[in-house]
Write a protein that holds these residues in place. Structure first.
Motif, PDB file in Angstrom:
ATOM      1  N   THR A  66      -7.397  -0.856   9.354  1.00 10.49           N
ATOM      2  CA  THR A  66      -6.725  -1.998   8.745  1.00 10.49           C
ATOM      3  C   THR A  66      -6.549  -1.707   7.261  1.00 10.49           C
ATOM      4  O   THR A  66      -7.202  -0.831   6.700  1.00 10.49           O
ATOM      5  CB  THR A  66      -7.550  -3.279   8.928  1.00 10.49           C
ATOM      6  N   THR A  67      -5.656  -2.444   6.635  1.00 15.22           N
ATOM      7  CA  THR A  67      -5.460  -2.249   5.201  1.00 15.22           C
ATOM      8  C   THR A  67      -6.655  -2.822   4.452  1.00 15.22           C
ATOM      9  O   THR A  67      -7.327  -3.725   4.942  1.00 15.22           O
ATOM     10  CB  THR A  67      -4.165  -2.920   4.727  1.00 15.22           C
ATOM     11  N   PRO A  68      -6.933  -2.317   3.248  1.00  8.65           N
ATOM     12  CA  PRO A  68      -8.102  -2.792   2.511  1.00  8.65           C
ATOM     13  C   PRO A  68      -7.901  -4.212   1.990  1.00  8.65           C
ATOM     14  O   PRO A  68      -6.776  -4.684   1.812  1.00  8.65           O
ATOM     15  CB  PRO A  68      -8.194  -1.799   1.350  1.00  8.65           C
ATOM     16  N   THR A  69      -9.010  -4.880   1.731  1.00  8.22           N
ATOM     17  CA  THR A  69      -8.995  -6.180   1.056  1.00  8.22           C
ATOM     18  C   THR A  69      -8.971  -5.934  -0.442  1.00  8.22           C
ATOM     19  O   THR A  69      -9.789  -5.167  -0.963  1.00  8.22           O
ATOM     20  CB  THR A  69     -10.246  -6.995   1.418  1.00  8.22           C
ATOM     21  N   VAL A  86      -1.098  -4.093   1.059  1.00  8.53           N
ATOM     22  CA  VAL A  86      -2.244  -5.012   1.052  1.00  8.53           C
ATOM     23  C   VAL A  86      -1.821  -6.358   1.638  1.00  8.53           C
ATOM     24  O   VAL A  86      -0.772  -6.899   1.291  1.00  8.53           O
ATOM     25  CB  VAL A  86      -2.780  -5.199  -0.389  1.00  8.53           C
ATOM     26  N   GLU A  87      -2.637  -6.886   2.522  1.00 13.08           N
ATOM     27  CA  GLU A  87      -2.347  -8.174   3.161  1.00 13.08           C
ATOM     28  C   GLU A  87      -3.345  -9.257   2.752  1.00 13.08           C
ATOM     29  O   GLU A  87      -3.016 -10.444   2.756  1.00 13.08           O
ATOM     30  CB  GLU A  87      -2.371  -8.012   4.680  1.00 13.08           C
ATOM     31  N   ALA A 110     -15.747 -10.542   1.282  1.00 18.64           N
ATOM     32  CA  ALA A 110     -14.750  -9.720   1.981  1.00 18.64           C
ATOM     33  C   ALA A 110     -15.299  -9.116   3.263  1.00 18.64           C
ATOM     34  O   ALA A 110     -14.593  -8.986   4.262  1.00 18.64           O
ATOM     35  CB  ALA A 110     -14.248  -8.620   1.055  1.00 18.64           C
ATOM     36  N   GLY A 111     -16.570  -8.737   3.226  1.00 15.78           N
ATOM     37  CA  GLY A 111     -17.187  -8.191   4.430  1.00 15.78           C
ATOM     38  C   GLY A 111     -16.849  -6.730   4.682  1.00 15.78           C
ATOM     39  O   GLY A 111     -16.427  -6.006   3.776  1.00 15.78           O
ATOM     40  N   PRO A 112     -17.003  -6.268   5.932  1.00 17.43           N
ATOM     41  CA  PRO A 112     -16.858  -4.845   6.259  1.00 17.43           C
ATOM     42  C   PRO A 112     -15.460  -4.306   5.989  1.00 17.43           C
ATOM     43  O   PRO A 112     -14.486  -5.053   5.920  1.00 17.43           O
ATOM     44  CB  PRO A 112     -17.191  -4.797   7.757  1.00 17.43           C
ATOM     45  N   GLY A 113     -15.408  -2.978   5.899  1.00 18.61           N
ATOM     46  CA  GLY A 113     -14.134  -2.303   5.690  1.00 18.61           C
ATOM     47  C   GLY A 113     -14.025  -1.734   4.292  1.00 18.61           C
ATOM     48  O   GLY A 113     -15.005  -1.614   3.558  1.00 18.61           O
ATOM     49  N   TRP A 114     -12.814  -1.382   3.914  1.00 20.55           N
ATOM     50  CA  TRP A 114     -12.542  -0.813   2.595  1.00 20.55           C
ATOM     51  C   TRP A 114     -12.086  -1.916   1.645  1.00 20.55           C
ATOM     52  O   TRP A 114     -11.342  -2.816   2.033  1.00 20.55           O
ATOM     53  CB  TRP A 114     -11.468   0.267   2.685  1.00 20.55           C
ATOM     54  N   PRO A 131       0.442   6.960   1.558  1.00 21.62           N
ATOM     55  CA  PRO A 131       0.203   5.559   1.921  1.00 21.62           C
ATOM     56  C   PRO A 131      -1.289   5.233   1.989  1.00 21.62           C
ATOM     57  O   PRO A 131      -2.115   6.103   2.288  1.00 21.62           O
ATOM     58  CB  PRO A 131       0.866   5.442   3.300  1.00 21.62           C
ATOM     59  N   LEU A 132      -1.615   3.973   1.720  1.00 20.30           N
ATOM     60  CA  LEU A 132      -3.019   3.564   1.680  1.00 20.30           C
ATOM     61  C   LEU A 132      -3.776   3.911   2.968  1.00 20.30           C
ATOM     62  O   LEU A 132      -4.895   4.430   2.917  1.00 20.30           O
ATOM     63  CB  LEU A 132      -3.113   2.048   1.445  1.00 20.30           C
ATOM     64  N   THR A 133      -3.160   3.633   4.109  1.00 21.77           N
ATOM     65  CA  THR A 133      -3.854   3.916   5.372  1.00 21.77           C
ATOM     66  C   THR A 133      -4.117   5.413   5.539  1.00 21.77           C
ATOM     67  O   THR A 133      -5.151   5.812   6.066  1.00 21.77           O
ATOM     68  CB  THR A 133      -3.049   3.389   6.567  1.00 21.77           C
ATOM     69  N   GLU A 134      -3.179   6.224   5.046  1.00 22.98           N
ATOM     70  CA  GLU A 134      -3.372   7.680   5.117  1.00 22.98           C
ATOM     71  C   GLU A 134      -4.476   8.123   4.157  1.00 22.98           C
ATOM     72  O   GLU A 134      -5.292   8.996   4.489  1.00 22.98           O
ATOM     73  CB  GLU A 134      -2.053   8.384   4.780  1.00 22.98           C
TER      74      GLU A 134
END
Length: 287
Positions: A3-6, A31-32, A87-91, A106-109
């Motif tokens: 997923t995209t980062p927060t 970013v979403e 924000a919790g888990p993730g990037w 790209p961010l995901t890459e």
């Protein structure tokens, strides 16, 4: 599935058009989810606070919190870490409101490559943006930031002796130092450094720097080290010697035309060289 980062940000009294341009930029990067906290020192008028909060909501972002009071050096870090906990888990993508990050992929890459190589942070390097005249001017939203501040260079570390390195992306469980400059125990990949276009040098910043020096010197605002105050003093001294402008012709700063649309051609080698060799400033009595 990645997923995209927060995006995590603590925002002060910036111009409404800057906030709008900043949100558009990060949405364009993909970013979403934005987690934003506002902090306003006492001198900020109520109408400015209300205008920023209203603009944020009009952009589709509900501020996570708003606080007022002294801007102690630890204030930003405490608010940022609270947002990161929410924000919790993730990037997490970490950016100030005057920082427009530019990535080589790209961010995901970028995130996929970092995870594949075992990196838990991604690094950036500040590229200070200034007007072609060197004056600390305002800007017109219809013209955009690239038109108003077309030159990019290395002012932060070569004049102010500040740390130009940034942690721009970090996994949720990685602690990041004050100012997002370091993450203890984690080194970014020096071959994939993001350009952090730094639009700080705008109209009004000199008043902000004078206020910072005054409040930190008096103890009204608490500081952890004198570094932030010293950096502000160096900028004020520089523009005082140069008729109120930044001396963009000084070759140390390597100012040249840049754009948010494309990374400078020389960026990977340039960024790697600075990122891997920068050391804290040791005062010798000569600047």
């Amino acid at each position: 599935m990645l997923t995209t980062p927060t995006l995590i940000a603590v925002i002060g009294p910036v111009e409404v058009p800057l906030l709008a341009a900043w949100v558009r930029h990060y949405r364009w990067l993909g970013v979403e989810r934005f987690l934003i906290a506002f902090h306003f020192p006492e001198h900020v008028p109520d109408r400015q606070r209300h205008a920023l909060q209203a603009a944020c909501r009009e952009l589709g972002i509900i501020p996570t919190g708003t606080s007022t009071g002294p801007w102690h050096e630890h204030t930003n870090s405490q608010l940022r870490d609270s947002l990161r906990h929410t924000a919790g888990p993730g990037w997490h993508l970490l950016a100030d409101a005057d920082e427009f990050q530019q990535y080589p992929a790209p961010l995901t890459e970028m995130i996929a490559q970092a995870e594949k190589s075992g990196h838990r942070v991604i690094g950036g390097l500040m590229l200070d943006r200034v007007a072609a005249s060197g004056r600390l001017t305002g800007w017109r939203p219809e013209g955009g930031l690239d038109l108003a501040y077309p030159f990019g260079g290395h002012l932060t570390h070569r004049l102010l002796h500040g740390d130009p390195r940034k942690i721009v992306l970090a996994r949720q469980d990685v602690s990041v130092a004050s100012g997002n400059h370091r993450a203890h125990g984690h080194r970014p990949d020096a071959d994939r450094i993001c350009a952090v276009h730094h639009f700080k040098w705008r109209s009004g910043v000199l008043d902000d720097l004078r206020r910072r020096v005054r409040h930190f010197s008096s103890g009204t605002w608490q500081e952890q080290t004198p570094a932030v105050r010293d950096e502000a003093t160096r900028l004020l001294d520089h523009v005082g010697r140069h008729g109120g402008v930044i001396n963009i012709s000084d070759p140390r700063f390597a100012f040249r035309r840049v754009s948010l649309d494309r990374m400078p051609f020389s960026w990977p080698a340039e960024a790697r060289s600075i990122f891997t060799t920068w050391r804290p400033y040791a005062h010798t009595g000569q600047d």
